[in-house]
Design a protein around this motif. Structure first.
Motif, PDB file in Angstrom:
ATOM      1  N   PHE A 230      36.592  -5.934  -7.421  1.00 29.95           N
ATOM      2  CA  PHE A 230      37.352  -5.931  -6.162  1.00 29.95           C
ATOM      3  C   PHE A 230      37.090  -7.222  -5.377  1.00 29.95           C
ATOM      4  N   TRP A 231      35.814  -7.558  -5.215  1.00 26.98           N
ATOM      5  CA  TRP A 231      35.492  -8.748  -4.417  1.00 26.98           C
ATOM      6  C   TRP A 231      35.918 -10.034  -5.129  1.00 26.98           C
ATOM      7  N   ALA A 232      35.838 -10.001  -6.457  1.00 26.02           N
ATOM      8  CA  ALA A 232      36.306 -11.178  -7.203  1.00 26.02           C
ATOM      9  C   ALA A 232      37.806 -11.389  -6.970  1.00 26.02           C
ATOM     10  N   PHE A 233      38.570 -10.288  -7.062  1.00 28.15           N
ATOM     11  CA  PHE A 233      40.006 -10.393  -6.797  1.00 28.15           C
ATOM     12  C   PHE A 233      40.250 -10.851  -5.358  1.00 28.15           C
ATOM     13  N   ALA A 234      39.508 -10.254  -4.431  1.00 26.94           N
ATOM     14  CA  ALA A 234      39.721 -10.583  -3.007  1.00 26.94           C
ATOM     15  C   ALA A 234      39.513 -12.076  -2.762  1.00 26.94           C
TER      16      ALA A 234
ATOM     17  N   LEU B 180      33.761   5.839  -6.559  1.00 26.02           N
ATOM     18  CA  LEU B 180      34.549   5.183  -7.611  1.00 26.02           C
ATOM     19  C   LEU B 180      36.045   5.270  -7.308  1.00 26.02           C
ATOM     20  N   VAL B 181      36.470   6.474  -6.881  1.00 26.94           N
ATOM     21  CA  VAL B 181      37.893   6.650  -6.557  1.00 26.94           C
ATOM     22  C   VAL B 181      38.284   5.734  -5.396  1.00 26.94           C
ATOM     23  N   ASP B 182      37.436   5.697  -4.374  1.00 30.26           N
ATOM     24  CA  ASP B 182      37.765   4.878  -3.197  1.00 30.26           C
ATOM     25  C   ASP B 182      37.849   3.393  -3.549  1.00 30.26           C
ATOM     26  N   TRP B 183      36.894   2.913  -4.349  1.00 25.35           N
ATOM     27  CA  TRP B 183      36.918   1.487  -4.710  1.00 25.35           C
ATOM     28  C   TRP B 183      38.084   1.167  -5.647  1.00 25.35           C
ATOM     29  N   SER B 184      38.387   2.117  -6.538  1.00 21.87           N
ATOM     30  CA  SER B 184      39.534   1.900  -7.437  1.00 21.87           C
ATOM     31  C   SER B 184      40.827   1.845  -6.637  1.00 21.87           C
TER      32      SER B 184
ATOM     33  N   ALA C 154      41.010   1.008  -3.474  1.00 19.27           N
ATOM     34  CA  ALA C 154      40.975  -0.224  -2.669  1.00 19.27           C
ATOM     35  C   ALA C 154      41.416  -1.413  -3.518  1.00 19.27           C
ATOM     36  N   GLN C 155      40.945  -1.441  -4.761  1.00 17.05           N
ATOM     37  CA  GLN C 155      41.304  -2.577  -5.619  1.00 17.05           C
ATOM     38  C   GLN C 155      42.810  -2.586  -5.917  1.00 17.05           C
ATOM     39  N   PHE C 156      43.351  -1.405  -6.181  1.00 19.74           N
ATOM     40  CA  PHE C 156      44.786  -1.352  -6.475  1.00 19.74           C
ATOM     41  C   PHE C 156      45.598  -1.698  -5.223  1.00 19.74           C
ATOM     42  N   ALA C 157      45.138  -1.179  -4.079  1.00 20.42           N
ATOM     43  CA  ALA C 157      45.845  -1.475  -2.821  1.00 20.42           C
ATOM     44  C   ALA C 157      45.805  -2.973  -2.533  1.00 20.42           C
ATOM     45  N   LEU C 158      44.640  -3.571  -2.751  1.00 15.90           N
ATOM     46  CA  LEU C 158      44.493  -5.018  -2.523  1.00 15.90           C
ATOM     47  C   LEU C 158      45.483  -5.799  -3.396  1.00 15.90           C
ATOM     48  N   THR C 159      45.496  -5.456  -4.676  1.00 19.02           N
ATOM     49  CA  THR C 159      46.365  -6.164  -5.606  1.00 19.02           C
ATOM     50  C   THR C 159      47.832  -5.949  -5.248  1.00 19.02           C
ATOM     51  N   ALA C 160      48.174  -4.691  -4.963  1.00 17.20           N
ATOM     52  CA  ALA C 160      49.579  -4.380  -4.663  1.00 17.20           C
ATOM     53  C   ALA C 160      50.025  -5.081  -3.379  1.00 17.20           C
ATOM     54  N   MET C 161      49.152  -5.107  -2.382  1.00 17.94           N
ATOM     55  CA  MET C 161      49.544  -5.732  -1.111  1.00 17.94           C
ATOM     56  C   MET C 161      49.674  -7.246  -1.257  1.00 17.94           C
ATOM     57  N   PHE C 162      48.765  -7.839  -2.014  1.00 22.31           N
ATOM     58  CA  PHE C 162      48.899  -9.274  -2.269  1.00 22.31           C
ATOM     59  C   PHE C 162      50.189  -9.545  -3.045  1.00 22.31           C
ATOM     60  N   HIS C 163      50.429  -8.712  -4.059  1.00 20.22           N
ATOM     61  CA  HIS C 163      51.636  -8.885  -4.865  1.00 20.22           C
ATOM     62  C   HIS C 163      52.874  -8.809  -3.973  1.00 20.22           C
ATOM     63  N   TRP C 164      52.851  -7.858  -3.062  1.00 21.99           N
ATOM     64  CA  TRP C 164      54.021  -7.645  -2.213  1.00 21.99           C
ATOM     65  C   TRP C 164      54.154  -8.698  -1.113  1.00 21.99           C
ATOM     66  N   LEU C 165      53.185  -9.582  -1.001  1.00 24.58           N
ATOM     67  CA  LEU C 165      53.376 -10.729  -0.103  1.00 24.58           C
ATOM     68  C   LEU C 165      54.382 -11.705  -0.713  1.00 24.58           C
TER      69      LEU C 165
END
Lengths: 365, 522
Positions: free
Chosen positions: B487-491, B7-11, B13-24
């Motif tokens: 996570f996959w939906a956001f991705a 759960l921690v790893d996926w949470s 990953a989801q935050f990292a995904l969002t933050a990295m996309f945001h920072w694009l």
């Protein structure tokens, strides 16, 4: 009343005002929910043009509403967002779709085609409104959660707010919440129609204004029916009362709140009258174009009064359906006195912000 | 809770995904808003229709990027509640305030005046429009300020105290939170990196125009503004990067050790310029950390302590609590094992406080409160099993940092040459290889920007709040599969929208919106 209690009341009122502003601005979503109607096909570019200049304001109001809730009542933020996960995720997804659609839909090379972005706008307009209504409905009809702060010390499961395994899906399928959700949707649609009537005053836009005026009656009538149904359910519902740290279910709690807080009832009734006047004046007179202001401000007044009924008079604004003692009140879920004081100083800029928004709104007409 | 680690790893990953996309999107918004505002200012002063056309061209690209930046930003705010709900309660009293202030002071400014900027050309006066453009740029930077205040606070938690009665931290000094040196340096570093990114973007696109022999005048004018802003950003980034390095050495020494792949520190520590990490190196063995390295003698000491002989601790020194004084004496600080013990003592004290409170035993509450206070600075270590749990992923942090610095150095050179060429040696801009370097710099600047954030955020693991709360204590009680689905939906959604944005931008650029440019008055 000590200072902390005063600030808790003040911040709940500010949250109510932000919520009211959000509901007013939901006319953007209401308009989007009508984009795909065949009747509106010839007017779609005009509708997009009118709504496209305002969507950022709705979006921003939602973000500020969330941020202010986080800062002033963090236990609500923690409990609701982390618990009703799917409800909030769906709301989020619907708003992501909106943010890009206005900008991308007519641009060459947009990958998905204009129609897809219009569908996205429709999803945000319809699903977004209903789900926001569901989220607010839970403030009256409760959620399936518990709060145990001691859990923070449990290394294997250190989460203080626990929710039922359906994580908000149960709230979406609760008929009481849905009534409120659909009432919000039809209010937003009605206000969108009123806004179109207000904006469409060019020579070529008379036909458009006339067609929107006709739709006000239908959407307004559906809204009134749904709102009355919600009101009946609310006034006959139980609420959770907090007295000296203990919580109990009370029959007709919200009815009692209306009766106990006369000024809230006054604001509520004035708001209802203003909404009805906004609708009726537009339907009955071809010259009337200010229905949006009556209905919008009236809706905002009703929202403020509903928030007051939810949170004041010792009422738990987020009742727990499985452990009444976990219910959230403005007192047990707020930030500290220090933080509320800091935030109160910051909130002094609110009139200035409202001032320049109004100024720009007028300039851009 | 089942499968806490998953759960921690996926949470994460989801935050990292969002933050990295945001920072694009955000750095381009931050920088391009300033560049567009400068261009419009030139137009306002000269009334040159060419400058107006240039302004409108870049503003169009700005608008496309702005929308998706807004969309990804709201998710980050909501994810603090949805995926990190414990965190939201534990420090919401402090962390929520900057987010709310950001909304009130910055978002409304951006949204209100952004609408004037995009749609108001024919509705307001040129002066009002210019004001709106600048206010949009200022709003974007104010927004960044408060977000970075919040982020810096997670890395350097100040201005707060723990309230055992409420089992959460409460703010007691807003000035310390808002004016923390870490926050100020982060703000300058991040905003100026946005200027670099936008400067490189404008320069690169302009180089492409020159390669295609289109809009030459427009391209050179754009390079002048873009490269100048990029160069200014570069100088600010260098200065704030140096200050940030000192901050990291002081408040997050483990992050600095990971950035350098440094296991055993020393006085006069060298700075690794280029190296390949030894994959066999672990925390428990004595293998050489590098397969090869090119290092600058005493460089790290100079960077981190502003003294060539300053002591920089390595990972093992920090775990074992070893430090060397300027006089060369070895002293013992609090080892990580001791910190874990103190953290668990703090947990026990908090538990005892709760029991005493329930029993109404005020004397026991006072004792527990004091014990808690004495050990609270290491509260987060109480969740760890081993000192090694407090070590971030060294490889990722190390390479991300190198990537940022190496590409950053390359971009400094590119942008300086481009600015000089556009202003003084325009014949240089006839060299195809130079123009291609400008074009290739566009993806590189994004890699550089992302690498910077990876360094900052991976390097601080496992802490969501430095020393106070590790990520596993900050999560929400949702199932792993729930987070996997979102996570996959956001991705998917992010990827589709990113592809759409790139396609729109490419189309706008390749269409050459300035076909009638030459006929415009100057």
């Amino acid at each position: 009343m000590d200072s902390l209690e005063c600030l808790q009341i003040y911040w709940w009122l500010l949250i109510a005002v932000l919520g009211a502003a959000l509901v007013f601005m939901l006319f953007v979503q209401g308009g989007q929910s009508m984009l795909l109607c065949k009747r509106n096909a010839p007017y779609r570019p005009l509708m997009i043009e009118i709504l496209g200049h305002k969507w950022e304001l709705t979006f921003t109001t939602l973000v500020v509403f969330g941020g202010a809730f986080f800062a002033s009542f963090p236990l609500f933020y923690s409990t609701s967002f982390g618990g009703a996960y799917w409800l909030w995720m769906l709301i989020l997804f619907s708003f992501i779709l909106q943010a890009v659609s206005y900008e991308f839909r007519s641009k060459p090379g947009n990958l998905l085609g204009e129609r897809t972005y219009d569908v996205f706008l429709f999803i945000n307009g319809s699903v977004g409104c209903v789900l926001l209504g569901v989220a607010v409905g839970m403030m009256f009809f409760g959620g399936e959660f518990t709060v145990a702060k001691g859990n923070i010390l449990d290394g294997s499961a250190p989460v203080i707010s626990q929710w039922s395994s359906t994580h908000g899906l149960e709230a979406i399928f609760c008929w009481k919440n849905l009534i409120f959700g659909f009432a919000v949707l039809f209010l937003a649609r009605t206000m969108a129609l009123l806004y179109f009537v207000n904006c469409a005053h060019g020579k070529d836009e008379k036909k458009f204004a006339s067609s929107q005026r006709g739709a006000v009656l239908v959407n307004g009538a559906i809204f009134v029916v749904l709102f009355l149904a919600f009101l009946f359910v609310l006034l006959t519902s139980q609420g959770v009362e907090a007295v000296d740290g203990s919580y109990c279910q009370v029959e007709y709690k919200y009815l009692d709140n209306f009766l106990s807080m006369w000024w809230v009832t006054m604001v509520f009734l004035l708001g209802v009258i203003a909404v009805l006047w906004g609708i009726l004046s537009t339907v009955l007179s071809d010259k009337s174009r200010n229905g949006i202001w009556w209905a919008g401000i009236g809706a905002a007044a009703v929202v403020v009064s509903l928030f007051c009924v939810a949170g004041y008079n010792g009422t738990a604004y987020y009742p727990s359906l499985i452990d009444v003692n976990s219910s959230l009140t403005i007192h047990n879920s707020s930030s500290s006195l220090f933080t509320l004081r800091v935030m109160t100083w910051v909130s002094i800029v609110t009139p200035f912000v409202l001032g320049y928004i109004a100024y720009v709104w007028k300039k851009m007409r | 809770m089942e499968d806490l680690t998953g759960l921690v790893d996926w949470s994460r990953a989801q935050f990292a995904l969002t933050a990295m996309f945001h920072w694009l999107f955000v750095p381009l918004t931050l920088g391009l808003s300033v560049i567009v505002a400068i261009m419009e200012t030139i137009y306002y002063r000269t009334r040159s229709q060419k400058w107006l056309a240039i302004t409108k061209f870049w503003m169009l690209l700005f608008a496309v990027n702005f929308a998706i930046g807004v969309a990804t930003g709201i998710i980050l705010e909501f994810e603090f509640g949805s995926n990190w709900s414990n965190y939201s309660w534990f420090v919401g009293d402090i962390f929520g305030a900057p987010l709310a202030i950001e909304g009130l002071l910055a978002f409304f400014l951006e949204a209100t005046f952004g609408a004037v900027m995009f749609f108001g050309w024919k509705k307001v006066s040129p002066k009002f429009h210019l004001t709106a453009t600048w206010l949009t740029a200022i709003g974007a930077s104010i927004s960044a300020l408060w977000i970075l205040v919040a982020n810096a606070w997670m890395q350097y938690p100040v201005g707060m105290e723990f309230d055992p009665a409420q089992m959460r931290n409460v703010m007691d000094d807003f000035t310390a939170v808002a004016l923390s040196p870490v926050a100020i340096h982060k703000f300058i570093h991040s905003v100026s990196s946005g200027w670099i990114l936008a400067g490189v973007f404008v320069t690169g696109v302009s180089c492409w125009f020159l390669l295609k022999k289109r809009n030459r005048d427009m391209a050179i004018r754009s390079i002048k503004v873009g490269a100048s802003v990029g160069l200014a950003g570069m100088l600010l980034t260098l200065w704030s990067g140096d200050s940030s390095a000192v901050d990291v050495a002081r408040v997050q020494p483990m992050k600095l050790a990971a950035m350098e792949g440094l296991y055993n520190g020393s006085c006069g520590q060298e700075l690794v310029g280029l190296a390949l990490l030894n994959p066999d190196k672990t925390l428990q063995n004595d293998e050489n950390p590098y397969l090869f390295d090119i290092s600058i003698p005493k460089g790290l000491s100079l960077l981190a302590t502003h003294s060539t002989d300053g002591f920089v601790p390595g990972i093992n020194d920090l775990i074992n609590g070893i430090e060397i004084t300027p006089e060369g004496d070895t002293i013992h600080t609090t080892s990580y094992a001791e910190r874990i013990t103190m953290g668990k003592t703090a947990h026990e004290a908090l538990r005892a406080y709760g029991e005493a409170q329930s029993a109404g035993d005020e004397a026991a509450m006072a004792v527990a409160s004091q014990t808690l206070k004495d050990n609270y600075q290491y509260f987060g270590y109480g969740y760890l099993e081993s000192p090694y749990d407090a070590v971030p992923p060294v490889g990722l942090t190390f390479y991300a940092f190198r990537l940022m610095v190496i590409i950053g150095g390359f971009l400094l050179l590119v942008i300086a040459v481009m600015a000089f060429a556009a202003m003084r040696r325009q014949n240089w801009l006839a060299n195809k290889w130079l123009l291609w370097i400008g074009v290739i710099s566009i993806p590189l600047v994004w890699v550089c920007s992302q690498a910077g954030w990876v360094t900052a955020e991976v390097g601080r693991q496992p802490w969501i709040i430095q020393d106070i709360m590790p990520v596993q204590a900050a999560i929400s009680a949702v199932s792993t599969s729930t987070v996997m689905i979102s996570f996959w939906a956001f991705a998917v959604v992010f990827t589709v929208f990113l592809a759409a944005e790139i396609c729109i931008m490419l189309k706008q650029i390749s269409r050459g919106s300035l076909t009638d440019y030459d006929s415009l008055s100057d």
